[in-house]
Every structure is written in structure tokens, then in C-alpha cells.
Scaffold this motif. Sequence first.
Motif, short mmCIF file in Angstrom:
data_model
loop_
_atom_site.label_atom_id
_atom_site.label_comp_id
_atom_site.label_asym_id
_atom_site.label_seq_id
_atom_site.Cartn_x
_atom_site.Cartn_y
_atom_site.Cartn_z
N ASP A 1 -36.06 -23.22 30.43
CA ASP A 1 -34.67 -22.89 30.11
C ASP A 1 -33.72 -23.08 31.28
O ASP A 1 -32.53 -22.75 31.18
CB ASP A 1 -34.58 -21.45 29.61
CG ASP A 1 -35.28 -21.26 28.28
OD1 ASP A 1 -35.38 -22.24 27.52
OD2 ASP A 1 -35.74 -20.13 28.00
N GLY A 2 -34.22 -23.62 32.40
CA GLY A 2 -33.39 -23.76 33.58
C GLY A 2 -32.17 -24.63 33.39
O GLY A 2 -31.12 -24.37 34.00
N GLY A 3 -32.26 -25.64 32.54
CA GLY A 3 -31.13 -26.54 32.31
C GLY A 3 -30.40 -26.29 31.01
O GLY A 3 -29.64 -27.16 30.56
N ARG A 4 -30.60 -25.12 30.39
CA ARG A 4 -29.99 -24.80 29.10
C ARG A 4 -28.99 -23.66 29.25
O ARG A 4 -29.38 -22.49 29.30
CB ARG A 4 -31.08 -24.43 28.09
CG ARG A 4 -32.10 -25.53 27.85
CD ARG A 4 -33.24 -25.03 26.99
NE ARG A 4 -34.27 -26.05 26.80
CZ ARG A 4 -35.47 -25.83 26.29
NH1 ARG A 4 -35.80 -24.59 25.92
NH2 ARG A 4 -36.34 -26.80 26.16
N ALA B 1 -32.40 -14.45 44.22
CA ALA B 1 -31.60 -15.66 44.08
C ALA B 1 -32.34 -16.66 43.22
O ALA B 1 -33.54 -16.52 42.95
CB ALA B 1 -31.31 -16.27 45.46
N VAL B 2 -31.62 -17.69 42.80
CA VAL B 2 -32.23 -18.84 42.13
C VAL B 2 -31.90 -20.09 42.94
O VAL B 2 -30.86 -20.16 43.60
CB VAL B 2 -31.73 -19.02 40.68
CG1 VAL B 2 -32.22 -17.88 39.80
CG2 VAL B 2 -30.20 -19.13 40.62
N GLU B 3 -32.81 -21.07 42.89
CA GLU B 3 -32.53 -22.37 43.50
C GLU B 3 -32.38 -23.40 42.40
O GLU B 3 -33.22 -23.49 41.49
CB GLU B 3 -33.63 -22.81 44.46
CG GLU B 3 -33.31 -24.17 45.11
CD GLU B 3 -34.24 -24.58 46.23
OE1 GLU B 3 -33.83 -25.40 47.08
OE2 GLU B 3 -35.39 -24.09 46.26
N ALA B 4 -31.30 -24.18 42.48
CA ALA B 4 -31.00 -25.17 41.45
C ALA B 4 -30.56 -26.47 42.08
O ALA B 4 -29.92 -26.49 43.14
CB ALA B 4 -29.90 -24.65 40.52
N ILE B 5 -30.89 -27.59 41.41
CA ILE B 5 -30.38 -28.88 41.82
C ILE B 5 -29.08 -29.17 41.08
O ILE B 5 -28.71 -28.49 40.12
CB ILE B 5 -31.41 -30.00 41.59
CG1 ILE B 5 -31.74 -30.16 40.11
CG2 ILE B 5 -32.68 -29.75 42.40
CD1 ILE B 5 -32.61 -31.39 39.80
#
Length: 315
Positions: free
Chosen positions: A24-27, A45-49
Amino acid sequence: PRSSRTALYSMAIKLVKTLWGVDDGGRPNRWDELFARIKAEGFDAVEAIRPVWRADVVQFQEMRKKHGLALVCQIHTTGGGFASDGEYEYCTSAKVEDHIASFEALVLEAAELNPVIINCHSGHDSWDTEHALKYLNAALAVEKRVCSTNADLLIVHETHRQRLFFSPYSTASLLSKPELVEIKLNADLSHWCCVCEHVFDASLARDSWWPETLALVSAHCRFVHCRVGHAEGPQVADPEAPECRPEVEAHFGWWRQIWAAQAERGGDVWAEPEFGPPPYMQTLPHTGMPVAQLWDVNDRIAKRIRREFAAVVAA
């Protein structure tokens, strides 16, 4: 001093949840539920590109703030977009000028999101020292300008294959340069095991260089990607499998040294369980089924990180 030791005892490591491989990271419509779960599991925290936050930057910022999660932005110089066939573009040039321009543009974009860390896959593994110094000095100039208005922001460069810090040998040579004393690393040491086809062991005569290199890394490190590599790849199948124990214990030993150095310097200590999905995770032949459940693996690594860090600061 007693007061500094008391502060050290009370330190807790700050954990980052990678969105890499998270369904679900990209939703955007699932971020509320996902970020609530991540926070409930004790992450800070979260890490995202770039494609993740660009899916809906307003929603992304609202949801992570709602759930009290800081942000680590991961950027890839000369990457970050999609090709005409829909494939993610990770690294599209070997030219140092292209990487300098890309670094500046990506850092400025990421800084608008008010992250605590910008983690960069920097440069190209083909560069000689001259090209590496040109890039890193330019990166330091960008960092100085951006951080002049946000002194709490960390900009780190990851030790990653294909990239400038792909090898422990060239990395140690660069970190020894006086003009690079301010360069900050994200230590993902699993890549070096894969590159060198060897898990480093200071008790071996062939690895007599390793303690000095690890000390240099520890001095420059501000973030750790906690994934366990092995001689033939960047990720063991399962960190609790008995056959993986030597690699796991080696990596935790290295991480403990890094955390001890970070704790002594003061400030926040950040770490991220970063086991990844296939092809990093092994799969069964023919079916392609992963050999382990990714969320569970990273959860187990997170629990051990907390235990190991507590032991470091109590020592």
C-alpha cells in the motif's frame, strides 16, 4: 561527566519504516490505515522515493503528519522518473555534470517536504577520484545552502552498488580526504559484502584493513540501512535461519560500532530495517513465491535493533 552518561542511557534509537516493497506504499487511499499501523508498531518515520510522494503530495504530507511520522526522502541522481515504457529510471547518465545538476534539483524538491533526512544514491561507480571529488564538493555546497535554512536536516549519501560509494576501498580513500570531512553517509554495508564477495572479518589477516575502514564509516555515518548481505548477494533469505547466523552477527557487530559512535556524538540516531522484496528477497523456482514474508522480516529486525542499541548505550 555524569550528566552526559545519564543522557546516553536515556537515548532511544529512532526507527524508519521503508515503503519499499510495501503493497500500500504507493496507494494514497490506503496511506491513512498504513501510516496508522506503522506508527502503532513504534516507528518514528517512513522512507519514500520520489514516485511515492508524487502520487499525491498533499495527501502524503497530511497522512504522515496526522500519524506523527517524520520523513526520509530517498533520491537517485539522474533518476527519479519513468521511461516511456513505464519502467522506473534509476540512473540514466555517467556524466558528473548530470549528477551534480540532478542532485541539486532533487534535493531542492525533497527539502520542500521538510524531511529529517535526504538519503541520496549518489553518482556513478565508474568515476575516478577526480570526478568523485568534483561531485562531492558540489554536493557539499548544495547541502550548505539548503541546510542554512534548516539546520536539523541531514543529507546523506548511501553506500550502494552502481553508485559512488559502491566499494569499501574507494569509499575509505575518499573519506580520508580532508575536504570531505563534512560528507555524511547512510551505511548499507550489505552492498559491500556483495561487491567484494566476502563478509569482512577483522580476525582474518586478509581483512586487516577493515577496522580502520569501519571506523571511518562510523565517523561519517548518520543513518544505517539494516539489511544483512552475504558473499553472493545483498540479502540473506531469513535473518533468523541458522545458516545465516554468521552474516547476521557480523552485520550487527558493525552496526553496534556505528551506533556507539553516533551516540557519543549526540543527536538523533536513525536506523531502518531494510530487507527488500524480490529480487532482493529470494524466491522459489518456477512459482516465484518469496521465501519469507517481508513485513515480518523487517519487524523482527526492528525488534533486535532496539535491543542491540539499548545494550550499546548501557555498556
